[in-house]
Design an enzyme around this catalytic site. Structure first.
Site, PDB file in Angstrom:
ATOM      1  N   ASP A   1      41.882  35.885  31.240  1.00 24.75           N
ATOM      2  CA  ASP A   1      40.930  36.353  30.218  1.00 24.75           C
ATOM      3  C   ASP A   1      40.043  37.501  30.708  1.00 24.75           C
ATOM      4  O   ASP A   1      39.714  38.403  29.935  1.00 24.75           O
ATOM      5  CB  ASP A   1      40.099  35.193  29.654  1.00 24.75           C
ATOM      6  CG  ASP A   1      39.406  34.380  30.730  1.00 24.75           C
ATOM      7  OD1 ASP A   1      39.686  34.591  31.929  1.00 24.75           O
ATOM      8  OD2 ASP A   1      38.582  33.524  30.372  1.00 24.75           O
TER       9      ASP A   1
ATOM     10  N   GLY B   1      43.802  36.618  39.405  1.00 24.21           N
ATOM     11  CA  GLY B   1      44.597  35.741  40.283  1.00 24.21           C
ATOM     12  C   GLY B   1      46.082  35.909  40.012  1.00 24.21           C
ATOM     13  O   GLY B   1      46.488  35.980  38.855  1.00 24.21           O
TER      14      GLY B   1
ATOM     15  N   ARG C   1      40.689  42.266  42.141  1.00 22.70           N
ATOM     16  CA  ARG C   1      39.541  42.175  41.238  1.00 22.70           C
ATOM     17  C   ARG C   1      38.720  43.435  41.498  1.00 22.70           C
ATOM     18  O   ARG C   1      38.688  43.920  42.620  1.00 22.70           O
ATOM     19  CB  ARG C   1      38.765  40.894  41.506  1.00 22.70           C
ATOM     20  CG  ARG C   1      39.635  39.661  41.208  1.00 22.70           C
ATOM     21  CD  ARG C   1      38.872  38.375  41.245  1.00 22.70           C
ATOM     22  NE  ARG C   1      39.683  37.282  40.725  1.00 22.70           N
ATOM     23  CZ  ARG C   1      40.375  36.423  41.476  1.00 22.70           C
ATOM     24  NH1 ARG C   1      40.376  36.528  42.785  1.00 22.70           N
ATOM     25  NH2 ARG C   1      41.075  35.453  40.918  1.00 22.70           N
TER      26      ARG C   1
ATOM     27  N   THR D   1      48.375  33.277  34.282  1.00 23.68           N
ATOM     28  CA  THR D   1      47.399  32.523  35.084  1.00 23.68           C
ATOM     29  C   THR D   1      47.878  31.077  35.198  1.00 23.68           C
ATOM     30  O   THR D   1      48.354  30.504  34.211  1.00 23.68           O
ATOM     31  CB  THR D   1      45.978  32.561  34.479  1.00 23.68           C
ATOM     32  OG1 THR D   1      45.184  31.538  35.107  1.00 23.68           O
ATOM     33  CG2 THR D   1      45.940  32.331  32.981  1.00 23.68           C
TER      34      THR D   1
ATOM     35  N   ASP E   1      46.123  28.595  35.366  1.00 24.86           N
ATOM     36  CA  ASP E   1      45.114  27.651  34.876  1.00 24.86           C
ATOM     37  C   ASP E   1      45.355  27.095  33.476  1.00 24.86           C
ATOM     38  O   ASP E   1      44.717  26.119  33.097  1.00 24.86           O
ATOM     39  CB  ASP E   1      43.730  28.318  34.891  1.00 24.86           C
ATOM     40  CG  ASP E   1      43.183  28.455  36.303  1.00 24.86           C
ATOM     41  OD1 ASP E   1      43.739  27.837  37.217  1.00 24.86           O
ATOM     42  OD2 ASP E   1      42.187  29.196  36.480  1.00 24.86           O
TER      43      ASP E   1
ATOM     44  N   ARG F   1      39.098  26.308  38.621  1.00 24.83           N
ATOM     45  CA  ARG F   1      37.633  26.302  38.778  1.00 24.83           C
ATOM     46  C   ARG F   1      36.950  25.951  37.466  1.00 24.83           C
ATOM     47  O   ARG F   1      35.970  25.257  37.430  1.00 24.83           O
ATOM     48  CB  ARG F   1      37.161  27.675  39.294  1.00 24.83           C
ATOM     49  CG  ARG F   1      35.760  27.654  39.860  1.00 24.83           C
ATOM     50  CD  ARG F   1      35.463  28.950  40.586  1.00 24.83           C
ATOM     51  NE  ARG F   1      36.310  29.152  41.734  1.00 24.83           N
ATOM     52  CZ  ARG F   1      36.592  30.347  42.256  1.00 24.83           C
ATOM     53  NH1 ARG F   1      36.091  31.438  41.733  1.00 24.83           N
ATOM     54  NH2 ARG F   1      37.366  30.444  43.309  1.00 24.83           N
TER      55      ARG F   1
ATOM     56  N   ASP G   1      44.281  28.278  30.712  1.00 25.37           N
ATOM     57  CA  ASP G   1      42.911  28.200  30.191  1.00 25.37           C
ATOM     58  C   ASP G   1      42.625  29.212  29.084  1.00 25.37           C
ATOM     59  O   ASP G   1      41.480  29.549  28.824  1.00 25.37           O
ATOM     60  CB  ASP G   1      41.902  28.364  31.333  1.00 25.37           C
ATOM     61  CG  ASP G   1      42.033  29.714  32.037  1.00 25.37           C
ATOM     62  OD1 ASP G   1      43.027  30.424  31.800  1.00 25.37           O
ATOM     63  OD2 ASP G   1      41.131  30.051  32.823  1.00 25.37           O
TER      64      ASP G   1
HETATM   65  P1  ADP Z   1      41.500  36.855  35.361  1.00 27.86           P
HETATM   66  O1  ADP Z   1      42.092  38.008  34.648  1.00 27.86           O
HETATM   67  O2  ADP Z   1      42.509  36.059  36.116  1.00 27.86           O
HETATM   68  O3  ADP Z   1      40.600  36.030  34.458  1.00 27.86           O
HETATM   69  P2  ADP Z   1      39.115  38.006  36.587  1.00 27.86           P
HETATM   70  O4  ADP Z   1      38.176  37.279  35.684  1.00 27.86           O
HETATM   71  O5  ADP Z   1      38.796  38.047  38.032  1.00 27.86           O
HETATM   72  O6  ADP Z   1      40.587  37.422  36.529  1.00 27.86           O
HETATM   73  O7  ADP Z   1      39.239  39.495  36.028  1.00 27.86           O
HETATM   74  C1  ADP Z   1      40.092  40.430  36.634  1.00 27.86           C
HETATM   75  C2  ADP Z   1      39.472  41.803  36.534  1.00 27.86           C
HETATM   76  O8  ADP Z   1      39.331  42.177  35.165  1.00 27.86           O
HETATM   77  C3  ADP Z   1      38.066  41.918  37.097  1.00 27.86           C
HETATM   78  O9  ADP Z   1      38.042  42.095  38.492  1.00 27.86           O
HETATM   79  C4  ADP Z   1      37.544  43.142  36.392  1.00 27.86           C
HETATM   80  O10 ADP Z   1      37.983  44.322  37.017  1.00 27.86           O
HETATM   81  C5  ADP Z   1      38.197  43.028  35.020  1.00 27.86           C
HETATM   82  N1  ADP Z   1      37.242  42.439  34.090  1.00 27.86           N
HETATM   83  C6  ADP Z   1      36.827  41.159  34.041  1.00 27.86           C
HETATM   84  N2  ADP Z   1      35.875  40.982  33.093  1.00 27.86           N
HETATM   85  C7  ADP Z   1      35.685  42.194  32.541  1.00 27.86           C
HETATM   86  C8  ADP Z   1      34.822  42.689  31.506  1.00 27.86           C
HETATM   87  N3  ADP Z   1      33.979  41.890  30.840  1.00 27.86           N
HETATM   88  N4  ADP Z   1      34.896  44.008  31.203  1.00 27.86           N
HETATM   89  C9  ADP Z   1      35.758  44.817  31.843  1.00 27.86           C
HETATM   90  N5  ADP Z   1      36.572  44.415  32.829  1.00 27.86           N
HETATM   91  C10 ADP Z   1      36.552  43.133  33.172  1.00 27.86           C
HETATM   92  O1  F6P Z   2      42.874  31.725  38.031  1.00 26.29           O
HETATM   93  C1  F6P Z   2      43.582  31.001  38.951  1.00 26.29           C
HETATM   94  C2  F6P Z   2      42.667  30.484  40.037  1.00 26.29           C
HETATM   95  O2  F6P Z   2      43.511  29.888  40.960  1.00 26.29           O
HETATM   96  C3  F6P Z   2      41.589  29.538  39.602  1.00 26.29           C
HETATM   97  O3  F6P Z   2      42.010  28.230  39.398  1.00 26.29           O
HETATM   98  C4  F6P Z   2      40.643  29.663  40.726  1.00 26.29           C
HETATM   99  O4  F6P Z   2      39.369  29.303  40.402  1.00 26.29           O
HETATM  100  C5  F6P Z   2      40.725  31.102  41.091  1.00 26.29           C
HETATM  101  O5  F6P Z   2      41.990  31.539  40.681  1.00 26.29           O
HETATM  102  C6  F6P Z   2      40.495  31.333  42.552  1.00 26.29           C
HETATM  103  O6  F6P Z   2      40.901  32.595  42.902  1.00 26.29           O
HETATM  104  P1  F6P Z   2      40.790  33.176  44.389  1.00 26.29           P
HETATM  105  O7  F6P Z   2      41.097  32.068  45.306  1.00 26.29           O
HETATM  106  O8  F6P Z   2      41.785  34.270  44.396  1.00 26.29           O
HETATM  107  O9  F6P Z   2      39.395  33.668  44.499  1.00 26.29           O
END
Ligand code: ADP
Ligand code: F6P
Length: 324
Positions: free
Chosen positions: A106, A14, A75, A128, A130, A174, A132
């Site tokens: 994360d 995000g 993503r 982020t 959040d 979320r 979090d």
């Molecule tokens: P955020 O970084 O905001 O937590 P996401 O959880 O959507 O957002 O993760 C962003 C991207 O990081 C994912 O679309 C994926 O490509 C990569 N990613 C997430 N989890 C893993 C994982 N366990 N191993 C490798 N890549 C990951």
């Molecule tokens: O990580 C930020 C955040 O806004 C979360 O609070 C939320 O759950 C998520 O991203 C939603 O992302 P999107 O609307 O891009 O799917």
């Protein structure tokens, strides 16, 4: 230690206000150290598609005041696979990227960790809204997002008061209740629903609203963190139970956009420069954090193993602020 010539930067997951200020700091700190910088568009998806651009000092002019991320974000499912990660590491080598800075949450850091294990020096910066990630007291974007939510709730309260209504206001998060908690402390609310706490007591919510109404309160606000309940359904149930006209407002992505606050820009600039310093020292698999008033770094694994909980004192204060 292998010679360092070129670093890469990407934003992932995000978007968050302040990501651009971090990109600007990374580019300019790296250039000042004699490094070349490549920007990778669209996060890990762009890395796999080799969407890689050269960045110079001018390419980051005037971006610190802009929300979103000039590098775009995405993503990417393919990158979660071992084959995707190996391909990404090969692409980094092909483009001469000796170190990579990943700005995200994360999930993005888990990806950074995988690349580090495959020989690409990788550093994470928490971006982020959040708040979090437990190893850091601050994540870039939170201040802007919470200020946006607070100001929106102030506006909703004006109309809610005029109509003597109850407002269910859904904020983002979320899996994280910090935006909701801060809004309750800053705006005041009859109640908040946050994912870190046990399932909310619906009857208690109704009783609180009725109690407050009997004491003369003419409007009510319930702040609902995205992951907890369906705001429109909740509004209907509360209206049926209390007889008070109830409306739901979902603030949504307005919380992710907008001009970053000074705090977000300054933290982002500092973390960006810090990340380059770590890469320069040959460090890898680290996440930059702001902890107990200082900028520090942790091993990504260690950082992610810490589980963010809600600050109980803030939670108590937020409840006291709701007493009417
Ligand atoms: P955020 O970084 O905001 O937590 P996401 O959880 O959507 O957002 O993760 C962003 C991207 O990081 C994912 O679309 C994926 O490509 C990569 N990613 C997430 N989890 C893993 C994982 N366990 N191993 C490798 N890549 C990951
Ligand atoms: O990580 C930020 C955040 O806004 C979360 O609070 C939320 O759950 C998520 O991203 C939603 O992302 P999107 O609307 O891009 O799917």
């Amino acid at each position: 230690m292998k010679e360092l010539n070129t670093i890469g930067v990407l934003t992932s997951g995000g978007d968050a206000p302040g990501m651009n200020a971090a990109i600007r700091a990374i580019v300019r700190t790296a250039l000042a150290s004699g490094l070349k910088v490549k920007g990778i568009l669209r996060g890990y998806a762009g890395l796999l598609n080799e969407e890689i651009i050269d960045m110079d000092a001018k390419s980051v002019s005037e971006i610190s005041r802009r929300g979103g991320t000039i590098l775009y974000t995405a993503r990417c499912k393919e990158f979660v696979t071992k084959a995707g990660q190996e391909k990404a590491a090969d692409i980094c080598r092909k483009h001469g990227i000796d170190g990579l800075i990943v700005i995200g949450g994360d999930g993005s850091f888990k990806g950074a960790q995988k690349l580090s294990a495959l020989g690409v020096n990788t550093i994470g910066i928490p971006g982020t809204i959040d708040l979090d990630i437990d190893c850091t007291d601050y994540t870039i974007g939170f201040d802007t997002a919470v200020n946006t939510a607070v100001s929106a709730i102030d506006k909703i309260k004006d109309t809610s008061t005029s109509h003597e209504r109850c407002s269910i206001i859904e904020v983002m998060g979320r899996n994280a209740g910090y935006i909701a908690l801060w809004c309750q402390m800053a705006n005041g609310a009859d109640g908040i629903l946050i994912p870190e706490k046990d399932a909310f007591d619906y009857q208690d919510l109704v009783d609180t609203i009725m109690h407050n109404r009997q004491r003369g309160k003419t409007h009510h606000v319930i702040i609902n963190a995205e992951g907890v309940g369906h705001s429109n359904t909740l509004a209907k149930r509360i209206e049926a139970a209390t007889g008070i006209e109830t409306r739901a407002t979902i603030l949504g992505h307005i919380q992710r956009g907008g001009t970053p606050t000074a705090r977000d820009r300054v933290v982002a600039a500092t973390m960006g420069a810090y990340a380059v310093d770590l890469i320069f020292k040959g460090e890898t698999d680290r996440v930059i954090c702001y902890k107990d008033g200082k900028y520090v770094d942790f091993d990504i694994n260690e950082g992610l193993a810490m589980k963010k909980t809600i600050d109980e004192y803030q939670f108590l204060v937020s409840r006291l602020m709701s007493m009417y």
